[in-house]
Motif scaffolding. Structure first.
Motif, PDB file in Angstrom:
ATOM      1  N   PHE A 101       0.828  -1.202   0.000  1.00 37.78           N
ATOM      2  CA  PHE A 101       0.000   0.000   0.000  1.00 37.78           C
ATOM      3  C   PHE A 101       0.868   1.261   0.000  1.00 37.78           C
ATOM      4  N   GLN A 102       1.970   1.230   0.752  1.00 37.09           N
ATOM      5  CA  GLN A 102       2.866   2.383   0.785  1.00 37.09           C
ATOM      6  C   GLN A 102       3.486   2.628  -0.589  1.00 37.09           C
ATOM      7  N   GLU A 103       3.953   1.550  -1.237  1.00 37.61           N
ATOM      8  CA  GLU A 103       4.552   1.678  -2.562  1.00 37.61           C
ATOM      9  C   GLU A 103       3.532   2.184  -3.572  1.00 37.61           C
ATOM     10  N   SER A 104       2.324   1.620  -3.502  1.00 41.37           N
ATOM     11  CA  SER A 104       1.261   2.027  -4.425  1.00 41.37           C
ATOM     12  C   SER A 104       0.889   3.490  -4.216  1.00 41.37           C
ATOM     13  N   SER A 105       0.783   3.893  -2.950  1.00 44.24           N
ATOM     14  CA  SER A 105       0.419   5.266  -2.632  1.00 44.24           C
ATOM     15  C   SER A 105       1.515   6.234  -3.079  1.00 44.24           C
ATOM     16  N   LYS A 106       2.780   5.852  -2.905  1.00 43.07           N
ATOM     17  CA  LYS A 106       3.883   6.709  -3.319  1.00 43.07           C
ATOM     18  C   LYS A 106       3.882   6.908  -4.833  1.00 43.07           C
ATOM     19  N   LYS A 107       3.587   5.841  -5.567  1.00 43.92           N
ATOM     20  CA  LYS A 107       3.513   5.964  -7.028  1.00 43.92           C
ATOM     21  C   LYS A 107       2.367   6.889  -7.420  1.00 43.92           C
ATOM     22  N   GLN A 108       1.255   6.739  -6.721  1.00 38.09           N
ATOM     23  CA  GLN A 108       0.076   7.543  -7.021  1.00 38.09           C
ATOM     24  C   GLN A 108       0.327   9.030  -6.760  1.00 38.09           C
ATOM     25  N   HIS A 109       1.136   9.334  -5.735  1.00 30.49           N
ATOM     26  CA  HIS A 109       1.390  10.720  -5.348  1.00 30.49           C
ATOM     27  C   HIS A 109       2.806  11.162  -5.698  1.00 30.49           C
ATOM     28  N   ALA A 110       3.427  10.483  -6.662  1.00 27.56           N
ATOM     29  CA  ALA A 110       4.825  10.770  -7.006  1.00 27.56           C
ATOM     30  C   ALA A 110       5.021  12.218  -7.433  1.00 27.56           C
ATOM     31  N   ALA A 111       4.097  12.750  -8.204  1.00 24.67           N
ATOM     32  CA  ALA A 111       4.242  14.131  -8.683  1.00 24.67           C
ATOM     33  C   ALA A 111       4.188  15.117  -7.519  1.00 24.67           C
ATOM     34  N   SER A 112       3.271  14.878  -6.572  1.00 24.87           N
ATOM     35  CA  SER A 112       3.135  15.748  -5.415  1.00 24.87           C
ATOM     36  C   SER A 112       4.382  15.675  -4.529  1.00 24.87           C
ATOM     37  N   ILE A 113       4.909  14.473  -4.340  1.00 26.64           N
ATOM     38  CA  ILE A 113       6.107  14.299  -3.515  1.00 26.64           C
ATOM     39  C   ILE A 113       7.291  15.037  -4.142  1.00 26.64           C
ATOM     40  N   ALA A 114       7.436  14.899  -5.470  1.00 27.42           N
ATOM     41  CA  ALA A 114       8.539  15.570  -6.166  1.00 27.42           C
ATOM     42  C   ALA A 114       8.397  17.087  -6.087  1.00 27.42           C
ATOM     43  N   ALA A 115       7.173  17.580  -6.236  1.00 25.43           N
ATOM     44  CA  ALA A 115       6.940  19.027  -6.162  1.00 25.43           C
ATOM     45  C   ALA A 115       7.272  19.559  -4.773  1.00 25.43           C
ATOM     46  N   GLY A 116       6.917  18.798  -3.733  1.00 27.81           N
ATOM     47  CA  GLY A 116       7.222  19.202  -2.367  1.00 27.81           C
ATOM     48  C   GLY A 116       8.719  19.244  -2.112  1.00 27.81           C
ATOM     49  N   LYS A 117       9.417  18.235  -2.610  1.00 26.26           N
ATOM     50  CA  LYS A 117      10.873  18.192  -2.430  1.00 26.26           C
ATOM     51  C   LYS A 117      11.535  19.396  -3.100  1.00 26.26           C
ATOM     52  N   ALA A 118      11.076  19.725  -4.304  1.00 26.26           N
ATOM     53  CA  ALA A 118      11.626  20.869  -5.025  1.00 26.26           C
ATOM     54  C   ALA A 118      11.318  22.174  -4.283  1.00 26.26           C
ATOM     55  N   PHE A 119      10.118  22.259  -3.706  1.00 27.49           N
ATOM     56  CA  PHE A 119       9.744  23.462  -2.957  1.00 27.49           C
ATOM     57  C   PHE A 119      10.679  23.687  -1.780  1.00 27.49           C
ATOM     58  N   PHE A 120      10.939  22.647  -0.997  1.00 28.98           N
ATOM     59  CA  PHE A 120      11.773  22.806   0.201  1.00 28.98           C
ATOM     60  C   PHE A 120      13.228  23.106  -0.164  1.00 28.98           C
ATOM     61  N   GLU A 121      13.707  22.523  -1.266  1.00 30.82           N
ATOM     62  CA  GLU A 121      15.066  22.820  -1.701  1.00 30.82           C
ATOM     63  C   GLU A 121      15.207  24.301  -2.063  1.00 30.82           C
ATOM     64  N   LYS A 122      14.196  24.822  -2.748  1.00 36.01           N
ATOM     65  CA  LYS A 122      14.222  26.231  -3.144  1.00 36.01           C
ATOM     66  C   LYS A 122      13.975  27.150  -1.950  1.00 36.01           C
ATOM     67  N   ASN A 123      13.048  26.737  -1.079  1.00 29.43           N
ATOM     68  CA  ASN A 123      12.647  27.596   0.042  1.00 29.43           C
ATOM     69  C   ASN A 123      13.772  27.800   1.050  1.00 29.43           C
ATOM     70  N   LYS A 124      14.649  26.812   1.188  1.00 26.23           N
ATOM     71  CA  LYS A 124      15.716  26.961   2.179  1.00 26.23           C
ATOM     72  C   LYS A 124      16.747  28.013   1.763  1.00 26.23           C
ATOM     73  N   GLN A 125      16.667  28.450   0.489  1.00 25.57           N
ATOM     74  CA  GLN A 125      17.561  29.503   0.020  1.00 25.57           C
ATOM     75  C   GLN A 125      16.976  30.899   0.264  1.00 25.57           C
ATOM     76  N   VAL A 126      15.698  30.960   0.684  1.00 29.14           N
ATOM     77  CA  VAL A 126      15.038  32.250   0.904  1.00 29.14           C
ATOM     78  C   VAL A 126      15.608  32.921   2.162  1.00 29.14           C
ATOM     79  N   ALA A 127      15.857  34.213   2.063  1.00 29.37           N
ATOM     80  CA  ALA A 127      16.408  34.950   3.212  1.00 29.37           C
ATOM     81  C   ALA A 127      15.467  34.877   4.403  1.00 29.37           C
ATOM     82  N   GLY A 128      16.014  34.537   5.569  1.00 31.94           N
ATOM     83  CA  GLY A 128      15.223  34.472   6.795  1.00 31.94           C
ATOM     84  C   GLY A 128      14.639  33.113   7.092  1.00 31.94           C
ATOM     85  N   VAL A 129      14.709  32.188   6.144  1.00 33.84           N
ATOM     86  CA  VAL A 129      14.174  30.839   6.373  1.00 33.84           C
ATOM     87  C   VAL A 129      15.250  29.979   7.029  1.00 33.84           C
TER      88      VAL A 129
END
Length: 240
Positions: A101-129
């Motif tokens: 179920f975990q593997e299936s759910s991860k595949k189903q939400h792969a795009a969302s997981i990737a978008a979140g990872k990209a957001f946090f990578e970019k956000n940590k470069q923001v001044a004050g974060v």
């Protein structure tokens, strides 16, 4: 002569014959679509057995499962009804289902997981974060001057919660009343974040899904694997 060789010989023979006779190519016949035979339900046992299959299939589809090894599923059912020894123990079977179920759910939400990872990578470069060791990120909106709550403290907060796309799912401000809660009885991102805040402060927290509701949804507004953003204002630390 094996099957592959025989097939090749037949193909070459047919090609040679066509070349010699120079006949116009003949269109290949299109096979009619296969028709699934309806099951014959002779008695109540047949009807119940078929119905169990329908219910199991629909429930699994509703949980996001798109296919199974049906022969192994039938084998396991047969073994269970015949009290035969299974290859997996009950604990091993439960673990296998959970992992699936975990593997299936991860595949189903792969795009969302990737978008979140990209957001946090970019956000940590923001001044004050600031990014903590756990991956929690925060930004000070209003610094406070009071005491910081401990890991089991009871506090009152005002807050607003949104998804990464800005969709709001909750707000104590909209309700017009601060919310009482225990620091150790909230999502991990809050438990960590509240202890960073002096009383009177207002912080913005960027919470990865692993520190929020994880792999599960939280009601209709927060899908599984959701990274969340909270604005939290620590109003007071309540006396025990």
């Amino acid at each position: 002569m094996n099957k592959v060789t025989l097939t090749l010989v037949v193909s070459l023979f047919a090609a040679t014959a066509m070349a010699q006779t120079k006949k116009a190519p003949v269109k290949k016949a299109v096979a009619p679509p296969s028709v699934s035979m309806a099951p014959v339900l002779k008695n109540s046992l047949d009807s119940a057995s078929y119905s169990f299959g329908i219910m199991m299939g629909n429930n699994l589809k509703g949980a996001g499962i798109t296919s199974l090894n049906y022969s192994l599923l039938n084998k396991a059912l047969t073994e269970a009804f015949k009290n035969e020894k299974a290859v997996l123990s009950t604990d091993e079977a439960q673990k296998a289902i959970s992992n699936f179920f975990q593997e299936s759910s991860k595949k189903q939400h792969a795009a969302s997981i990737a978008a979140g990872k990209a957001f946090f990578e970019k956000n940590k470069q923001v001044a004050g974060v600031v990014t903590t060791a756990s991956g929690l990120q925060y930004q000070v909106i209003t610094p406070g001057t009071g005491a910081k709550p401990g890991p089991t403290a009871s506090v009152k907060v005002h807050y607003k919660g949104t998804l990464l796309d800005g969709t709001q799912f909750d707000s104590s401000y909209d309700r017009g009343e601060a919310t009482p809660l225990s620091v150790n009885n909230v999502i991990p991102g809050w438990t960590e974040g509240l202890q960073l805040m002096p009383t009177g402060a207002k912080y913005k927290f960027f919470v990865p899904y692993a520190l929020a509701y994880g792999e599960r949804a939280a009601g209709p507004q927060i899908p599984a694997y959701s990274d969340l953003i909270f604005e939290i204002e620590l109003i007071s630390i309540e006396a025990k």
